[in-house]
Design a protein around this motif. Structure first.
Motif, PDB file in Angstrom:
ATOM      1  N   VAL A  16       0.846  -1.207   0.000  1.00  0.00           N
ATOM      2  CA  VAL A  16       0.000   0.000   0.000  1.00  0.00           C
ATOM      3  C   VAL A  16       0.874   1.246   0.000  1.00  0.00           C
ATOM      4  O   VAL A  16       0.644   2.197  -0.760  1.00  0.00           O
ATOM      5  CB  VAL A  16      -0.975  -0.012   1.202  1.00  0.00           C
ATOM      6  CG1 VAL A  16      -1.652   1.336   1.375  1.00  0.00           C
ATOM      7  CG2 VAL A  16      -2.002  -1.121   1.032  1.00  0.00           C
ATOM      8  N   TRP A  17       1.901   1.263   0.838  1.00  0.00           N
ATOM      9  CA  TRP A  17       2.811   2.411   0.926  1.00  0.00           C
ATOM     10  C   TRP A  17       3.492   2.662  -0.416  1.00  0.00           C
ATOM     11  O   TRP A  17       3.553   3.800  -0.896  1.00  0.00           O
ATOM     12  CB  TRP A  17       3.846   2.160   2.023  1.00  0.00           C
ATOM     13  CG  TRP A  17       4.991   3.107   2.017  1.00  0.00           C
ATOM     14  CD1 TRP A  17       5.011   4.381   2.512  1.00  0.00           C
ATOM     15  CD2 TRP A  17       6.299   2.866   1.484  1.00  0.00           C
ATOM     16  NE1 TRP A  17       6.246   4.945   2.316  1.00  0.00           N
ATOM     17  CE2 TRP A  17       7.053   4.040   1.688  1.00  0.00           C
ATOM     18  CE3 TRP A  17       6.895   1.772   0.850  1.00  0.00           C
ATOM     19  CZ2 TRP A  17       8.386   4.140   1.292  1.00  0.00           C
ATOM     20  CZ3 TRP A  17       8.214   1.886   0.454  1.00  0.00           C
ATOM     21  CH2 TRP A  17       8.945   3.054   0.674  1.00  0.00           C
ATOM     22  N   SER A  18       3.994   1.605  -1.050  1.00  0.00           N
ATOM     23  CA  SER A  18       4.717   1.788  -2.311  1.00  0.00           C
ATOM     24  C   SER A  18       3.775   2.210  -3.429  1.00  0.00           C
ATOM     25  O   SER A  18       4.152   3.028  -4.275  1.00  0.00           O
ATOM     26  CB  SER A  18       5.493   0.522  -2.680  1.00  0.00           C
ATOM     27  OG  SER A  18       4.630  -0.576  -2.886  1.00  0.00           O
ATOM     28  N   GLU A  19       2.549   1.686  -3.438  1.00  0.00           N
ATOM     29  CA  GLU A  19       1.567   2.129  -4.437  1.00  0.00           C
ATOM     30  C   GLU A  19       1.275   3.620  -4.258  1.00  0.00           C
ATOM     31  O   GLU A  19       1.259   4.375  -5.222  1.00  0.00           O
ATOM     32  CB  GLU A  19       0.252   1.347  -4.316  1.00  0.00           C
ATOM     33  CG  GLU A  19       0.263  -0.011  -4.919  1.00  0.00           C
ATOM     34  CD  GLU A  19       0.324  -0.033  -6.440  1.00  0.00           C
ATOM     35  OE1 GLU A  19       0.065   0.983  -7.115  1.00  0.00           O
ATOM     36  OE2 GLU A  19       0.643  -1.105  -6.968  1.00  0.00           O
ATOM     37  N   TRP A  20       1.029   4.015  -3.035  1.00  0.00           N
ATOM     38  CA  TRP A  20       0.713   5.418  -2.756  1.00  0.00           C
ATOM     39  C   TRP A  20       1.875   6.334  -3.161  1.00  0.00           C
ATOM     40  O   TRP A  20       1.671   7.369  -3.790  1.00  0.00           O
ATOM     41  CB  TRP A  20       0.388   5.616  -1.269  1.00  0.00           C
ATOM     42  CG  TRP A  20       0.248   7.054  -0.912  1.00  0.00           C
ATOM     43  CD1 TRP A  20      -0.824   7.864  -1.128  1.00  0.00           C
ATOM     44  CD2 TRP A  20       1.247   7.885  -0.306  1.00  0.00           C
ATOM     45  NE1 TRP A  20      -0.564   9.137  -0.686  1.00  0.00           N
ATOM     46  CE2 TRP A  20       0.704   9.177  -0.180  1.00  0.00           C
ATOM     47  CE3 TRP A  20       2.550   7.643   0.144  1.00  0.00           C
ATOM     48  CZ2 TRP A  20       1.415  10.232   0.376  1.00  0.00           C
ATOM     49  CZ3 TRP A  20       3.253   8.701   0.697  1.00  0.00           C
ATOM     50  CH2 TRP A  20       2.688   9.966   0.800  1.00  0.00           C
ATOM     51  N   LEU A  21       3.097   5.938  -2.811  1.00  0.00           N
ATOM     52  CA  LEU A  21       4.259   6.764  -3.119  1.00  0.00           C
ATOM     53  C   LEU A  21       4.448   6.906  -4.623  1.00  0.00           C
ATOM     54  O   LEU A  21       4.656   8.016  -5.125  1.00  0.00           O
ATOM     55  CB  LEU A  21       5.504   6.145  -2.477  1.00  0.00           C
ATOM     56  CG  LEU A  21       6.723   7.035  -2.315  1.00  0.00           C
ATOM     57  CD1 LEU A  21       6.389   8.317  -1.551  1.00  0.00           C
ATOM     58  CD2 LEU A  21       7.810   6.270  -1.576  1.00  0.00           C
ATOM     59  N   TRP A  23       2.129   6.535  -6.926  1.00  0.00           N
ATOM     60  CA  TRP A  23       0.981   7.325  -7.399  1.00  0.00           C
ATOM     61  C   TRP A  23       1.260   8.810  -7.194  1.00  0.00           C
ATOM     62  O   TRP A  23       1.045   9.620  -8.085  1.00  0.00           O
ATOM     63  CB  TRP A  23      -0.273   6.888  -6.638  1.00  0.00           C
ATOM     64  CG  TRP A  23      -1.475   7.717  -6.940  1.00  0.00           C
ATOM     65  CD1 TRP A  23      -2.352   7.543  -7.974  1.00  0.00           C
ATOM     66  CD2 TRP A  23      -1.936   8.852  -6.214  1.00  0.00           C
ATOM     67  NE1 TRP A  23      -3.334   8.507  -7.930  1.00  0.00           N
ATOM     68  CE2 TRP A  23      -3.095   9.333  -6.846  1.00  0.00           C
ATOM     69  CE3 TRP A  23      -1.478   9.521  -5.080  1.00  0.00           C
ATOM     70  CZ2 TRP A  23      -3.807  10.429  -6.396  1.00  0.00           C
ATOM     71  CZ3 TRP A  23      -2.184  10.620  -4.618  1.00  0.00           C
ATOM     72  CH2 TRP A  23      -3.336  11.064  -5.288  1.00  0.00           C
ATOM     73  N   ARG A  24       1.746   9.162  -6.012  1.00  0.00           N
ATOM     74  CA  ARG A  24       2.044  10.562  -5.692  1.00  0.00           C
ATOM     75  C   ARG A  24       3.144  11.118  -6.590  1.00  0.00           C
ATOM     76  O   ARG A  24       3.034  12.221  -7.115  1.00  0.00           O
ATOM     77  CB  ARG A  24       2.443  10.692  -4.221  1.00  0.00           C
ATOM     78  CG  ARG A  24       2.455  12.128  -3.740  1.00  0.00           C
ATOM     79  CD  ARG A  24       2.820  12.202  -2.294  1.00  0.00           C
ATOM     80  NE  ARG A  24       4.206  12.654  -2.259  1.00  0.00           N
ATOM     81  CZ  ARG A  24       5.021  12.495  -1.259  1.00  0.00           C
ATOM     82  NH1 ARG A  24       4.631  11.886  -0.175  1.00  0.00           N
ATOM     83  NH2 ARG A  24       6.242  12.950  -1.309  1.00  0.00           N
ATOM     84  N   TYR A 167       2.160   5.400 -14.354  1.00  0.00           N
ATOM     85  CA  TYR A 167       1.748   4.752 -13.114  1.00  0.00           C
ATOM     86  C   TYR A 167       0.388   4.095 -13.343  1.00  0.00           C
ATOM     87  O   TYR A 167      -0.545   4.748 -13.827  1.00  0.00           O
ATOM     88  CB  TYR A 167       1.618   5.729 -11.940  1.00  0.00           C
ATOM     89  CG  TYR A 167       0.905   5.085 -10.777  1.00  0.00           C
ATOM     90  CD1 TYR A 167       1.582   4.255  -9.905  1.00  0.00           C
ATOM     91  CD2 TYR A 167      -0.466   5.235 -10.611  1.00  0.00           C
ATOM     92  CE1 TYR A 167       0.920   3.602  -8.878  1.00  0.00           C
ATOM     93  CE2 TYR A 167      -1.141   4.593  -9.583  1.00  0.00           C
ATOM     94  CZ  TYR A 167      -0.448   3.777  -8.722  1.00  0.00           C
ATOM     95  OH  TYR A 167      -1.105   3.125  -7.709  1.00  0.00           O
ATOM     96  N   PHE A 169      -2.129   1.317 -11.067  1.00  0.00           N
ATOM     97  CA  PHE A 169      -2.297   0.542  -9.843  1.00  0.00           C
ATOM     98  C   PHE A 169      -2.018  -0.930 -10.112  1.00  0.00           C
ATOM     99  O   PHE A 169      -2.531  -1.504 -11.066  1.00  0.00           O
ATOM    100  CB  PHE A 169      -3.724   0.717  -9.297  1.00  0.00           C
ATOM    101  CG  PHE A 169      -3.958  -0.056  -8.028  1.00  0.00           C
ATOM    102  CD1 PHE A 169      -3.510   0.430  -6.817  1.00  0.00           C
ATOM    103  CD2 PHE A 169      -4.592  -1.288  -8.066  1.00  0.00           C
ATOM    104  CE1 PHE A 169      -3.711  -0.296  -5.654  1.00  0.00           C
ATOM    105  CE2 PHE A 169      -4.803  -2.016  -6.907  1.00  0.00           C
ATOM    106  CZ  PHE A 169      -4.362  -1.522  -5.696  1.00  0.00           C
TER     107      PHE A 169
END
Length: 193
Positions: A16-21, A23-24, A167, A169
């Motif tokens: 989750v952390w790596s996806e969010w990072l 994505w950002r 990017y 998901f």
């Protein structure tokens, strides 16, 4: 049983952390801009073999899917990268893959002198002067670094940056935590301009 559950929670948190990072990063230093002329810059990756490697092939696919559907025929794709790992330039390997394997028939321009990300940006600037919209394609952290470099070198052109489709998901899901850590390490010295 508890140890297994703890590892599962830690693994899920890392994903989750790596996806969010990622994505950002893909949405940083870009805006919304309209215009008829679009340029998609695909950054090279060290490639010691005679054909495009896994990372280079992914970057080409991400670059081609970044073409706006309504202007795919008028978009210029710029492959950027010199000969850093073999005799053939990264730009040539990526262009060959796009044209011969993926069947891309649009406008291709090669920038084949760069050996660093800074040089990629420096050398593509003359190719971007007439672009209304600029997309830079690579893994999200690397593309962010390149966008920051464009902002330092040519803030007027950086105002034309829009988001590329680099990017998605779940893409590279198994490697994404490592890519996120590597991205943090590579971006550590990058200061806001």
């Amino acid at each position: 049983m508890r140890r297994t559950a703890a590892w599962a929670v830690a693994g899920a948190a890392a994903l989750v952390w790596s996806e969010w990072l990622n994505w950002r990063w893909s949405r940083t230093l870009v805006g919304r801009r309209e215009g008829a002329v679009e340029a998609v810059v695909v950054l090279g990756f060290r490639n010691p073999q005679a054909t495009a490697n896994l990372v280079s092939r992914w970057r080409v696919r991400a670059g081609l899917r970044s073409l706006a559907a309504d202007r795919a025929d008028s978009t210029r794709v710029i492959f950027s990268g010199g000969a850093t790992g073999g005799d053939t330039t990264e730009a040539r390997l990526m262009a060959d893959y796009a044209q011969s394997v993926l069947g891309f028939r649009g406008t291709v321009t090669l920038e084949d002198q760069s050996t660093t990300t800074w040089e990629n940006i420096t050398n593509v600037i003359p190719l971007l002067e007439d672009a209304d919209r600029i997309k830079i394609v690579s893994q999200p952290a690397h593309a962010l670094k390149a966008r920051a470099y464009l902002r330092r070198q040519r803030p007027d052109l950086a105002e034309r940056l829009v988001r590329a489709d680099d990017y998605r998901f779940g893409e590279w899901i198994a490697a994404k935590p490592l890519l996120a850590l590597y991205g943090l390490w590579k971006l550590r010295g990058l200061k806001p301009s």
